[in-house]
Design an enzyme around this catalytic site. Structure first.
Site: not given
Ligand code: NAD
Length: 497
Positions: A251, A386
């Site tokens: 997601e 975004e």
């Molecule tokens: P992010 O992708 O930076 O991090 C998300 C998670 O992934 C964190 O727990 C992070 O520690 C982990 N992560 C980072 N690098 C990783 C790797 N290499 N391997 C595995 N895990 C890793 O996102 P964010 O900044 O925490 O959240 C914001 C983003 O999330 C935005 O793009 C937003 O649109 C999206 N979002 C989507 C939904 C949905 O349901 N579509 C809901 C909420 C947020």
């Protein structure tokens, strides 16, 4: 100020990371306020957590689903009792205003009750066999150990969307919350523990993405991965999971459009735009980040929206009078700033905001002024990428067809909205907007937990959270054929005579 040290929960024990390292969780509205100290975990901790979850799965999968559901129901009751405290904890660690963090906890409560109900459904199918004295059915089976990686913007609701359906289906879990918001996931898991969840069924391991998230995805003992976050990280997660043929729910981001036509109830649309664009400081995956305005109402709408955006009270979300909290961290402030510069260079017209707020009241937090850009063209980066901040772009259109083209002309496909009183166009919008979610006469935010949640194109890979879609991800179908004829019957060959 003293603060509490939190540990990982592995196999029912609260344990320190094997790295011996920790990190601080700091209030984004006030850098003097340390919310807690958390374990900075690594692959060795994930190994332990997966081993504990695999051991627990042997018995949890055999607990009848209605009994598993009772624990979820009790968890919902405990969450309800602690709602106010957990909302305050969440505002301190994530920044969004109290009204919204109460909503975030409520979403976890709703999910608990909804999934508790599923304990007495989890329906499969029975169907006639083509052969005599043969019984045929399909049943949902748990997947096994599920790995979960969560973002920071809904720090309790999103983990609940992952944990509760997984648990009622009979899986065990290893969850890694986002590094900015581990406390809310702790609070959620604490309620499960207090409700009587057996040791090892849920394991929480905190830390940074590449250190503690990546090992969950690649671990051979993890049978399915659920990830919510950016498309950039989602791509890495998806590719790693695919290499092991592992089911993986992604997601990801959005660039959500609201279309306002010339017959719309204009004040209602302005109200919706304000909430959609600046609620959660624009940090929702479903945030309204593009408003496509019919040229006949564009000037009036713009004037009203800018006046309302200017009047928003920005500040510490713990203050009940504040409407817009801080961004979650300095990196998000830098992203918003960078995109405002890009938009100006591309020729978009800044009407209000456009920079961080740093004077006296704001100097200890990550605040950004609610920002509106006009004269945005559909191909500009500000209209395509975004931002994840309180920044909204106004794009003009000549008619509904052009609005549709603009709305669909992006890589993302999460949420969309149409403001119009024309029922024919409303039905066309429901059919033709390329998105997982469409609202009519409501902004792009506001999902309810019993409906499927997710998007198309670069927003997701086809799975859904919420609704019964979640059950489809956390179970695997088994078809069972039961022959009571006492003879060999061959499908497709014997006639059944
Ligand atoms: P992010 O992708 O930076 O991090 C998300 C998670 O992934 C964190 O727990 C992070 O520690 C982990 N992560 C980072 N690098 C990783 C790797 N290499 N391997 C595995 N895990 C890793 O996102 P964010 O900044 O925490 O959240 C914001 C983003 O999330 C935005 O793009 C937003 O649109 C999206 N979002 C989507 C939904 C949905 O349901 N579509 C809901 C909420 C947020």
């Amino acid at each position: 100020m003293s603060h509490k040290l939190y540990k990982n929960l592995i196999g029912g024990e609260w344990v320190a990371s094997r790295t011996g390292k920790t990190f601080l969780n700091i209030n984004p509205a006030n850098s003097d306020d340390i919310v807690g100290e958390f374990q900075s975990s690594s692959a060795a901790d994930i190994d332990n957590a997966v081993a504990a979850a695999a051991e627990a799965w042997k018995s949890w999968r055999l607990v009848p689903a209605p009994k598993r559901a009772e624990i979820l129901y009790k968890t919902g009751e405990i969450l309800t009792q602690r709602k106010e405290q957990y909302a305050r904890d969440m505002t301190r660690e994530m920044g969004k205003v109290l009204a919204e963090t109460r909503g975030d906890v409520q979403e976890a409560i709703d999910t608990a009750y909804y999934m508790a109900g599923e304990g007495r459904r989890l329906f499969g199918q029975t169907t006639p066999s083509e052969l005599k004295s043969k019984f045929a059915m399909s049943v949902r089976m748990p997947v096994g150990v599920c790995g979960m990686i969560a973002p920071w913007n809904f720090p309790m609701a999103i983990p609940s969307w992952k944990l509760f359906p997984a648990l009622v289906c009979g899986n065990t879990c290893v969850i890694k919350p986002a590094e900015d918001t581990p406390l809310s996931t702790y609070n959620l898991v604490q309620c499960l523990v207090d409700a009587g969840l057996p040791a090892g069924v849920v394991n929480i391991v905190t830390g940074f993405g590449p250190d503690a998230g990546a090992p969950i995805v690649s671990h051979p003992g993890v049978r399915a991965v659920s990830f919510t976050g950016s498309s950039e990280v989602g791509r890495i997660v998806g590719q790693t999971a695919a290499g092991n043929f592992k089911p993986c729910s992604l997601e990801m981001g959005g660039k959500n459009a609201m279309i306002v036509l010339d017959d719309a109830h204009l004040d209602l649309a302005v109200e919706g735009a304000l909430w959609g664009a600046f609620g959660t400081t624009g940090q929702r995956c479903t945030a309204t980040s593009r408003i496509i305005l019919h040229k006949k109402i564009a000037a009036e709408f713009t004037e009203k929206l800018v006046a309302r955006a200017d009047a928003l009270k920005v500040g510490d979300g713990l203050d009940e009078s504040v409407q817009v909290g801080p961004q979650v961290n300095q990196q998000q402030i830098e992203t918003s700033t960078r995109y405002c510069e890009i938009a100006k260079k591309e020729g978009a017209k800044l009407l209000t905001g456009g920079s961080a707020l740093e004077d006296g009241t704001y100097d200890k937090g990550h605040f950004f002024a609610p920002t509106v850009f006009a004269s945005v063209k559909p191909g500009m980066r500000i209209a395509q990428e975004e931002v994840f901040g309180p920044v909204v772009s106004l794009i003009e259109c000549a008619d509904f067809d052009e609005a549709l083209d603009i709305a669909n002309g992006i890589d993302y496909g999460l949420s969309t909205a149409l403001y119009s009183r024309d029922v024919n166009l409303a039905f066309r919008a429901m059919r033709d907007l390329e998105a997982g979610i469409t609202y009519i006469n409501a902004p792009t935010i506001g999902a309810e937990v019993h409906l499927p949640f997710g998007g198309v194109k670069h927003t997701g890979n086809g799975h859904r959270e919420g609704g019964t879609g979640a059950l489809d991800f956390y179970t695997t179908w088994k078809s069972v054929y039961f022959d009571y004829s006492d003879k060999l019957q061959r499908a497709q060959i014997d006639t059944g005579e």
